[in-house]
Design an enzyme around this catalytic site. Structure first.
Site, PDB file in Angstrom:
ATOM      1  N   HIS A 182       0.833  -1.223   0.000  1.00  0.00           N
ATOM      2  CA  HIS A 182       0.000   0.000   0.000  1.00  0.00           C
ATOM      3  C   HIS A 182       0.862   1.266   0.000  1.00  0.00           C
ATOM      4  O   HIS A 182       0.418   2.307   0.466  1.00  0.00           O
ATOM      5  CB  HIS A 182      -0.961   0.031   1.198  1.00  0.00           C
ATOM      6  N   SER A 303      15.358  20.739 -16.351  1.00  0.00           N
ATOM      7  CA  SER A 303      14.205  21.607 -16.563  1.00  0.00           C
ATOM      8  C   SER A 303      14.673  22.899 -17.206  1.00  0.00           C
ATOM      9  O   SER A 303      15.756  23.401 -16.896  1.00  0.00           O
ATOM     10  CB  SER A 303      13.533  21.896 -15.215  1.00  0.00           C
ATOM     11  N   LYS A 309      16.718  20.780 -11.265  1.00  0.00           N
ATOM     12  CA  LYS A 309      15.995  19.544 -11.586  1.00  0.00           C
ATOM     13  C   LYS A 309      16.864  18.513 -12.312  1.00  0.00           C
ATOM     14  O   LYS A 309      17.642  18.852 -13.190  1.00  0.00           O
ATOM     15  CB  LYS A 309      14.760  19.833 -12.448  1.00  0.00           C
ATOM     16  N   GLU A 316       9.832   7.775 -16.897  1.00  0.00           N
ATOM     17  CA  GLU A 316       8.485   8.333 -17.104  1.00  0.00           C
ATOM     18  C   GLU A 316       7.959   7.966 -18.490  1.00  0.00           C
ATOM     19  O   GLU A 316       6.771   7.690 -18.664  1.00  0.00           O
ATOM     20  CB  GLU A 316       8.522   9.851 -16.926  1.00  0.00           C
TER      21      GLU A 316
END
Ligand code: ARG
Length: 492
Positions: A182, A303, A309, A316
């Site tokens: 979970h 970024s 970043k 992704e």
């Protein structure tokens, strides 16, 4: 021939609108005889599949060469014709391999293009290659030949990602991380155990590819349009010539069946789902909040606005492309579901999704493998993540070992957690009196359960995350890595 030798993508210009055949001059088609008008340019562009199926070129030629040999054996072509046609087809193949094949605006599909070129090379004799054959059995033969190579190639890609996971498991053998259910801390675990979990998922994907291979490897050629060829070809010999395991027993089914394409897309989609789950873990673990995994700079991007970043884009994309892969599968299934005939033009939609799925995975898998191989693990950060929560099961087992029924122990440990929360201290720092007040079976040695090595050592069961069990699992994974290849080399 391997899929690496796919024909090069030729100049797209050659099929752009301005070069489409005009309505006054009828293009060279395989079906023009009964038509008084040339096709409408818009319809022509819609109907043509050359942009998609040009990559079947070498497989289509392989099928045609076998068909020519079969026609020769059947006495439909004389030996001299067979030899001239085979030599001509070999020249066409060479032009594709060298990337110099010149497409013509009238090339409706790859079959037309090859026959048109063959005619330029050998003359009207080229008109004999299509004797007793239809594009319906021709195209699905080429598609199956292509897919055999594709499966073999993809299998090697997946195998390499497995090898990367194995290498990770070896390198991270002693790294302890929180195991989650979970997405809440559950029990301590070895990071190697997590890498290997993904190894086994990929192993099932490879088993599925190996399982699919023999269903791909069946011969449709000789089915002709739908009812079977009238030429007395020996289809068993033709199957052997092309390395197919068997002849498809029903000519209607042979041209209608695209199960192999749907199955390929299912295998690809599920592989995509596995890559996505792995990727989601990597994305989480490389975030500041987890922070025990770090991607190499070469496999992350930045970024345009935020200078700090370092984003896990490859992972992704793996997660995002799983969605695309699922869509490709459902798209083809929807295309297939209502087809009434042996061949309907809807079936031309079968190749683009399969090629797309193949290309996605072909590009994605090696990047993921390299990104994992070069990633860095920070064991101390992983260790620092462990909250006392992951030892709660150990604490309950401690009571069980002292004769307390598990259900009662579960309640008592729940009360320990309540107490710890109320007092604002972790369970491992509650005073012994508190423990004893909750249950008399607690003694001074209770604190030793708050050590991940204690928890791990108790999980040496086969398949467990104990250090010895994980070493055994690793050895098993290593031994498994070379099994389940599709297309196992045939015994001589
Ligand atoms: N381009 C077609 C396809 O991919 C080839 C088969 C054409 N057959 C036909 N009956 N029009 O499906």
């Amino acid at each position: 021939m391997t899929t690496d030798e796919r024909p090069t993508t030729l100049d797209h210009q050659q099929t752009t609108n301005d070069q489409r055949p005009s309505t006054t001059d009828h293009p060279y088609t395989l079906w023009g005889g009964r038509f008084r008008k040339a096709p409408d340019p818009g319809f022509w562009a819609l109907n043509a599949s050359i942009d998609v199926d040009r990559r079947l070129a070498l497989h289509d030629i392989e099928g045609t060469r076998a068909w020519v040999r079969a026609l020769g054996r059947a006495g439909v072509l004389i030996e001299e014709e067979v030899q001239r046609l085979l030599a001509g087809l070999e020249q066409v193949a060479r032009e594709f391999r060298e990337g110099v094949f010149a497409f013509h605006p009238s090339d409706e599909d790859i079959h037309t293009a090859i026959e048109r070129r063959l005619r330029e090379i050998v003359g009207p004799l080229a008109g004999k290659v299509h004797t007793g054959r239809s594009r319906n059995d021709q195209v699905v033969t080429a598609f199956r030949l292509w897919m055999r190579d594709a499966l073999t190639h993809l299998d090697a890609r997946v195998q390499d990602l497995q090898a990367a996971l194995l290498a990770r498991a070896e390198a991270d053998l002693d790294v302890v991380v929180p195991g989650y259910t979970h997405l809440q801390q559950a029990q301590p675990m070895l990071l190697a155990h997590w890498w290997l979990a993904h190894f086994w998922a990929l192993q099932r994907d490879r088993e599925r590819m190996a399982d699919l291979y023999p269903r791909v490897n069946r011969l449709p050629l000789g089915a002709a349009a739908l009812a079977g060829t009238t030429v007395p070809v020996d289809r068993e010999a033709l199957a052997r010539d092309l390395g197919f395991d068997q002849v498809i027993p029903n000519s209607w089914d042979a041209v209608a069946d695209r199960d192999f394409a749907a199955e390929f897309l299912f295998v690809a989609a599920l592989l995509g789902v596995h890559l996505s789950r792995l990727a989601e873990g990597v994305i989480l673990f490389t975030s500041r909040e987890f922070g025990f995994l770090e991607l190499d700079d070469a496999f992350a991007s930045g970024s345009s606005l935020m200078p700090q970043k370092k984003n896990p884009d490859a992972f992704e994309l793996a997660r995002g492309q799983a969605g695309t892969l699922i869509g490709l599968l459902t798209g083809l299934l929807a295309t297939l579901k209502g087809l009434p005939s042996a061949y309907d033009k809807d079936l031309q939609e079968d190749k683009a999704p399969v090629f797309r799925a193949y290309d996605l995975l072909d590009a994605l898998l090696p990047v993921l493998a390299a990104a994992l191989r070069t990633a860095k693990v920070h064991p101390e950060r992983a260790r620092a993540l462990l909250r006392d929560d992951v030892f709660a099961t150990e604490l309950a087992d401690y009571l069980v070992a002292r004769g307390v029924p598990f259900r009662e122990a579960h309640v008592v440990v729940g009360q320990v957690w309540q107490k710890a929360e109320a007092m604002g201290v972790p369970a491992s720092r509650l005073p012994l009196e508190v423990y004893k007040a909750l249950h008399p079976a607690f003694e001074e040695d209770v604190y030793r359960v708050f050590d991940p090595m204690y928890a791990l050592a108790r999980r040496e069961v086969e398949g467990g995350t104990g250090p010895k069990a994980v070493r055994r699992q690793l050895a098993l994974a290593r031994a498994t890595l070379d099994r389940n290849k599709p297309n196992p080399p045939k015994e001589a």
